[in-house]
Design a protein around this motif. Structure first.
Motif, PDB file in Angstrom:
ATOM      1  N   ASP A 151      29.090   1.654  -3.886  1.00 31.89           N
ATOM      2  CA  ASP A 151      29.231   0.028  -3.466  1.00 31.89           C
ATOM      3  C   ASP A 151      28.925  -0.596  -4.564  1.00 31.89           C
ATOM      4  O   ASP A 151      27.867  -0.270  -5.497  1.00 31.89           O
ATOM      5  CB  ASP A 151      27.952  -0.416  -2.512  1.00 31.89           C
ATOM      6  CG  ASP A 151      28.272  -0.072  -0.976  1.00 31.89           C
ATOM      7  OD1 ASP A 151      29.489   0.161  -0.712  1.00 31.89           O
ATOM      8  OD2 ASP A 151      27.412  -0.106  -0.169  1.00 31.89           O
ATOM      9  N   ILE A 152      29.814  -1.395  -5.211  1.00 31.57           N
ATOM     10  CA  ILE A 152      29.702  -2.132  -6.278  1.00 31.57           C
ATOM     11  C   ILE A 152      29.404  -3.751  -6.149  1.00 31.57           C
ATOM     12  O   ILE A 152      30.104  -4.293  -5.020  1.00 31.57           O
ATOM     13  CB  ILE A 152      31.169  -2.215  -6.784  1.00 31.57           C
ATOM     14  CG1 ILE A 152      31.664  -0.721  -7.056  1.00 31.57           C
ATOM     15  CG2 ILE A 152      31.230  -2.933  -8.612  1.00 31.57           C
ATOM     16  CD1 ILE A 152      31.040   0.099  -8.040  1.00 31.57           C
ATOM     17  N   THR A 153      28.379  -4.282  -6.534  1.00 32.85           N
ATOM     18  CA  THR A 153      28.107  -5.656  -6.436  1.00 32.85           C
ATOM     19  C   THR A 153      28.723  -6.624  -7.406  1.00 32.85           C
ATOM     20  O   THR A 153      29.117  -6.054  -8.257  1.00 32.85           O
ATOM     21  CB  THR A 153      26.636  -5.934  -6.789  1.00 32.85           C
ATOM     22  OG1 THR A 153      26.333  -5.534  -7.999  1.00 32.85           O
ATOM     23  CG2 THR A 153      25.708  -5.007  -5.815  1.00 32.85           C
ATOM     24  N   VAL A 154      29.311  -7.668  -6.874  1.00 27.80           N
ATOM     25  CA  VAL A 154      30.152  -8.546  -7.578  1.00 27.80           C
ATOM     26  C   VAL A 154      29.685 -10.097  -7.591  1.00 27.80           C
ATOM     27  O   VAL A 154      29.315 -10.550  -6.288  1.00 27.80           O
ATOM     28  CB  VAL A 154      31.851  -8.561  -6.962  1.00 27.80           C
ATOM     29  CG1 VAL A 154      32.437  -9.669  -7.887  1.00 27.80           C
ATOM     30  CG2 VAL A 154      32.224  -7.342  -7.140  1.00 27.80           C
ATOM     31  N   GLU A 155      29.300 -10.956  -8.398  1.00 27.79           N
ATOM     32  CA  GLU A 155      29.176 -12.220  -8.557  1.00 27.79           C
ATOM     33  C   GLU A 155      30.289 -12.909  -9.034  1.00 27.79           C
ATOM     34  O   GLU A 155      30.645 -12.589 -10.163  1.00 27.79           O
ATOM     35  CB  GLU A 155      27.772 -12.540  -9.001  1.00 27.79           C
ATOM     36  CG  GLU A 155      27.381 -13.959  -8.982  1.00 27.79           C
ATOM     37  CD  GLU A 155      26.162 -14.289  -9.780  1.00 27.79           C
ATOM     38  OE1 GLU A 155      25.715 -15.585  -9.864  1.00 27.79           O
ATOM     39  OE2 GLU A 155      25.480 -13.324 -10.504  1.00 27.79           O
ATOM     40  N   ILE A 156      30.781 -13.978  -8.489  1.00 29.41           N
ATOM     41  CA  ILE A 156      31.949 -14.561  -8.930  1.00 29.41           C
ATOM     42  C   ILE A 156      31.359 -15.847  -9.888  1.00 29.41           C
ATOM     43  O   ILE A 156      30.699 -16.825  -9.241  1.00 29.41           O
ATOM     44  CB  ILE A 156      32.776 -15.361  -7.866  1.00 29.41           C
ATOM     45  CG1 ILE A 156      33.136 -14.406  -6.698  1.00 29.41           C
ATOM     46  CG2 ILE A 156      34.023 -15.997  -8.323  1.00 29.41           C
ATOM     47  CD1 ILE A 156      34.235 -13.281  -7.123  1.00 29.41           C
TER      48      ILE A 156
END
Length: 164
Positions: A151-156
């Protein structure tokens, strides 16, 4: 948006479409003629089994024909339009700055063909990352499952229309 084989069509700017159309026109006309001349000249050299020039020209011909097929399909199915709205919502043809697993990355969401000769990283809308962020807006935090199962976290951080 047109689709083929249930996959979304590539989004292209008018500039990218015109550039690719010019490349296709060249390869289909003068490019083919040039390679035919190279093959014929190499054929005149004699024994084809040990003729490196002939084999190189035939390999080049195969690459040209593959690129012609690729461009024909891309241009036939492409959705050509203006740059996406500058509303901070991630969409095709946008430069996205995101914090991915703690690292800040800048990339174009869309087709490599839009970016042309730039060294900009490109992620397809069909990639796991592209599919996960499509439609999200600046400030959104999300996670997606990478092909390796993590699982990879992403913040735009930002999403702006690409300008060549």
């Amino acid at each position: 948006m047109s689709t083929t084989n249930s996959a979304p069509a590539a989004w292209l700017t008018q500039e990218a479409f015109d550039r690719l159309k010019a490349e296709l026109d060249h390869l289909s006309g003068a490019g083919r003629a040039e390679i035919v001349q190279k093959i014929e000249a190499a054929r005149q050299e004699g024994d084809l089994k040990e003729n490196g020039g002939y084999h190189a020209a035939k390999e080049e011909q195969g690459k040209i024909e593959a690129r012609i097929r690729q461009l024909t399909t891309l241009l036939r199915d492409a959705h050509v339009g203006e740059a996406a709205a500058d509303d901070g919502i991630v969409g095709s043809g946008m430069i996205v700055v995101a914090r991915i697993a703690g690292d800040e990355e800048t990339f174009l969401l869309g087709s490599r063909e839009i970016a042309g000769d730039s060294d900009l990283d490109v992620f397809s809308e069909k990639s796991p990352l592209g599919a996960a962020i499509l439609g999200h807006k600046e400030g959104d935090k999300l996670s997606y499952t990478a092909p390796n199962g993590k699982d990879i976290t992403v913040e735009i951080l930002s999403a702006k229309p690409y300008a060549a």
